[in-house]
Motif scaffolding. Sequence first.
Motif, mmCIF file in Angstrom:
data_model
loop_
_atom_site.group_PDB
_atom_site.id
_atom_site.type_symbol
_atom_site.label_atom_id
_atom_site.label_comp_id
_atom_site.label_asym_id
_atom_site.label_seq_id
_atom_site.Cartn_x
_atom_site.Cartn_y
_atom_site.Cartn_z
ATOM 1 N N ASP A 104 0.833 -1.208 0.000
ATOM 2 C CA ASP A 104 0.000 0.000 0.000
ATOM 3 C C ASP A 104 0.864 1.253 0.000
ATOM 4 O OD1 ASP A 104 -2.266 -1.535 0.043
ATOM 5 O OD2 ASP A 104 -2.628 -1.299 2.196
ATOM 6 N N ALA A 105 1.897 1.256 0.865
ATOM 7 C CA ALA A 105 2.770 2.425 0.963
ATOM 8 C C ALA A 105 3.494 2.681 -0.363
ATOM 9 C CB ALA A 105 3.787 2.224 2.091
ATOM 10 N N LEU A 106 3.926 1.616 -1.019
ATOM 11 C CA LEU A 106 4.629 1.765 -2.288
ATOM 12 C C LEU A 106 3.710 2.376 -3.350
ATOM 13 C CD1 LEU A 106 7.152 -0.670 -3.824
ATOM 14 C CD2 LEU A 106 5.287 0.145 -5.244
ATOM 15 N N ARG A 107 2.467 1.900 -3.409
ATOM 16 C CA ARG A 107 1.544 2.409 -4.430
ATOM 17 C C ARG A 107 1.150 3.869 -4.164
ATOM 18 N NH1 ARG A 107 0.198 -2.948 -3.745
ATOM 19 N NH2 ARG A 107 0.227 -4.179 -5.680
ATOM 20 N N ARG A 108 1.193 4.290 -2.905
ATOM 21 C CA ARG A 108 0.843 5.682 -2.583
ATOM 22 C C ARG A 108 2.030 6.625 -2.777
ATOM 23 N NH1 ARG A 108 -1.883 3.383 2.047
ATOM 24 N NH2 ARG A 108 -0.085 3.962 3.318
ATOM 25 N N SER A 109 3.222 6.087 -2.953
ATOM 26 C CA SER A 109 4.421 6.910 -3.066
ATOM 27 C C SER A 109 4.334 7.828 -4.288
ATOM 28 C CB SER A 109 5.648 5.994 -3.182
ATOM 29 O OG SER A 109 6.748 6.679 -3.733
ATOM 30 N N GLY A 110 4.653 9.107 -4.074
ATOM 31 C CA GLY A 110 4.634 10.060 -5.172
ATOM 32 C C GLY A 110 5.640 9.713 -6.256
ATOM 33 N N GLY A 111 6.844 9.284 -5.843
ATOM 34 C CA GLY A 111 7.858 8.914 -6.819
ATOM 35 C C GLY A 111 7.444 7.717 -7.653
ATOM 36 N N THR A 147 13.276 -5.445 -14.379
ATOM 37 C CA THR A 147 13.969 -4.160 -14.269
ATOM 38 C C THR A 147 13.008 -3.052 -13.868
ATOM 39 O OG1 THR A 147 15.590 -4.824 -15.928
ATOM 40 C CG2 THR A 147 15.325 -2.456 -15.548
ATOM 41 N N ALA A 148 11.811 -3.055 -14.439
ATOM 42 C CA ALA A 148 10.812 -2.041 -14.085
ATOM 43 C C ALA A 148 10.462 -2.125 -12.610
ATOM 44 C CB ALA A 148 9.559 -2.236 -14.942
ATOM 45 N N ALA A 149 10.278 -3.339 -12.094
ATOM 46 C CA ALA A 149 9.940 -3.513 -10.684
ATOM 47 C C ALA A 149 11.073 -2.981 -9.801
ATOM 48 C CB ALA A 149 9.680 -4.989 -10.388
ATOM 49 N N ARG A 150 12.327 -3.277 -10.186
ATOM 50 C CA ARG A 150 13.457 -2.801 -9.397
ATOM 51 C C ARG A 150 13.501 -1.279 -9.364
ATOM 52 N NH1 ARG A 150 18.197 -1.232 -11.004
ATOM 53 N NH2 ARG A 150 18.007 -2.186 -13.070
ATOM 54 N N ARG A 151 13.205 -0.649 -10.506
ATOM 55 C CA ARG A 151 13.242 0.817 -10.541
ATOM 56 C C ARG A 151 12.129 1.422 -9.682
ATOM 57 N NH1 ARG A 151 14.637 2.194 -16.941
ATOM 58 N NH2 ARG A 151 16.658 1.116 -16.968
ATOM 59 N N LEU A 152 10.984 0.803 -9.672
ATOM 60 C CA LEU A 152 9.890 1.309 -8.834
ATOM 61 C C LEU A 152 10.239 1.187 -7.361
ATOM 62 C CD1 LEU A 152 6.788 -0.097 -10.741
ATOM 63 C CD2 LEU A 152 7.452 2.305 -10.534
ATOM 64 N N TRP A 206 12.252 3.564 -2.179
ATOM 65 C CA TRP A 206 13.231 3.665 -1.106
ATOM 66 C C TRP A 206 13.908 5.032 -1.095
ATOM 67 C CZ3 TRP A 206 12.369 0.917 2.654
ATOM 68 C CH2 TRP A 206 12.068 -0.443 2.590
ATOM 69 N N ALA A 207 14.160 5.584 -2.274
ATOM 70 C CA ALA A 207 14.782 6.921 -2.331
ATOM 71 C C ALA A 207 13.877 7.960 -1.668
ATOM 72 C CB ALA A 207 15.055 7.293 -3.775
ATOM 73 N N GLU A 208 12.579 7.859 -1.937
ATOM 74 C CA GLU A 208 11.630 8.798 -1.331
ATOM 75 C C GLU A 208 11.500 8.568 0.178
ATOM 76 O OE1 GLU A 208 6.854 9.329 -1.568
ATOM 77 O OE2 GLU A 208 7.942 9.400 -3.458
ATOM 78 N N THR A 209 11.498 7.300 0.588
ATOM 79 C CA THR A 209 11.362 6.968 2.007
ATOM 80 C C THR A 209 12.567 7.434 2.808
ATOM 81 O OG1 THR A 209 10.071 5.006 1.425
ATOM 82 C CG2 THR A 209 11.009 5.080 3.645
ATOM 83 N N ARG A 210 13.752 7.220 2.260
ATOM 84 C CA ARG A 210 14.966 7.626 2.984
ATOM 85 C C ARG A 210 15.086 9.136 3.079
ATOM 86 N NH1 ARG A 210 17.780 3.295 -0.551
ATOM 87 N NH2 ARG A 210 17.743 1.463 0.799
ATOM 88 N N GLY A 211 14.497 9.811 2.080
ATOM 89 C CA GLY A 211 14.573 11.272 2.103
ATOM 90 C C GLY A 211 13.486 11.919 2.952
ATOM 91 N N ALA A 212 12.514 11.097 3.428
ATOM 92 C CA ALA A 212 11.422 11.654 4.222
ATOM 93 C C ALA A 212 11.901 11.909 5.643
ATOM 94 C CB ALA A 212 10.239 10.674 4.249
#
Length: 332
Positions: free
Chosen positions: A286-293, A314-319, A324-330
Motif C-alpha cells: 500500500d505504501a509503495l503504491r501511494r508513493s509520489g515517486g 527491471t521495471a519492478a526494481r526501478r519502482l 526507497w529513495a523517497e522513504t529515505r529522504g522523508a
Amino acid sequence: MTPSVDALAAGIRSGDRRSLARAITLVESTRDDDQALAAALLDDLVADAGGALRVGITGSPGVGKSTFIEAFGLHLVDEGHEVAVLAVDPSSQRTGGSILGDKTRMPGLASSPHAFIRPSPSGASLGGVARRTREALTLCEAFGHDVVIVETVGAGQAEGTVADLVDVFVLLVGPGGGDDLQGIKRGIMELADVVVVTKADGDLAGTARHTAADYRHALELLRPKAGADTAPVLACSSVARSGIAEVAATVVRLRSDWAASGRLAELRAGQATAWMWHDVEARLGDALRRSGGVRALAPELEARVADGSLSPTTAARRLVDAFWAETRGAPD
C-alpha cells in the motif's frame, strides 16, 4: 459517523449484532484513520477472542459450498452453538463489492438468531480470503460465536491462505470419480484436514461413494500434514441433510484431539506469526503504491513493459528504488 472504540467494544461484548457489523466494516476500511481505530478496537478485544472452533471451507465453483455451509451451520445451531460465517466472495470489477451474495443463498441460516453471516469482497487479495478476514474472525469470537466458518472464494486457484486462519480445513469435492482428481491441485489436497464429497444422493449416491474411495486412495499416497493423520474422506447430501452430522462430529473431534495434544496451540501460534507478516507485506505494498515517486514513474515503466522495451524485473526494481529513495529522504 464511526462509533467510538469503547462503544463498539462494549456493544460487541454485550451481543449487539449491529455493533459487530459496524466493527467489521471498520476493520475492512482502507482509510488510515479507520485503520488506527480498528487496531485499537482489536487490541481491546483480543483477550476475549480465541475460544471458537475455526473451520475453513473450500471447493471449486459448483461443488455446493453455500448449500453445504447452510446445512452444516444449521446442524451446529441445533447442537446449541453460536455460528458465524465469513463468506469471501469474488469482487465486482466495477464497484469492488461482493457479487455472489452468499446471504441470499443461505436463507435458513441467515434467519437464525444464533447465526451471523457476513459476505466480504476478496478484492485484490490472493489465497481465497479477504485481506481482513482474520480481524473479522477475531471480532466474531469476541462477540461470543463459538464456531466461525470461513468460506473461501473458491476460484479454483490458490486457496491455501485460509489454512493460516482456521483450525480445521475442509475441502469439498463433487461426485466425479477419477476425472475429478485430475482437477484438484496437489497442494490443496495436502492442506486439507477433511475431504467431503458432496451431492451424495439420488442418482449420484453411487458415484459419490466411488469418488470417496478414489480420494481415500489418493490421500494415502500424499504425505499428511505435520502431526496429523491422513485426512478422513466423508460423503454427504446437503439437501437431504444426510452425512452432515458425521462431518460435524469429525471436525469437532479433530479439533478436540489437537487441543489435547498441544498441536492446536502450536498451530495457532504459527498462524498468528504468518498473518503478521502477511499484513506487513500488504502494508508495504500500500505504501509503495501511494508513493509520489512511484506514481510519477509508473506510467512510463508500464508502457515500456507493455511494448517489450523493458523487462518487468527491471521495471519492478526501478519502482522499488524510487520508493526507497523517497522513504529515505522523508523526515523521521
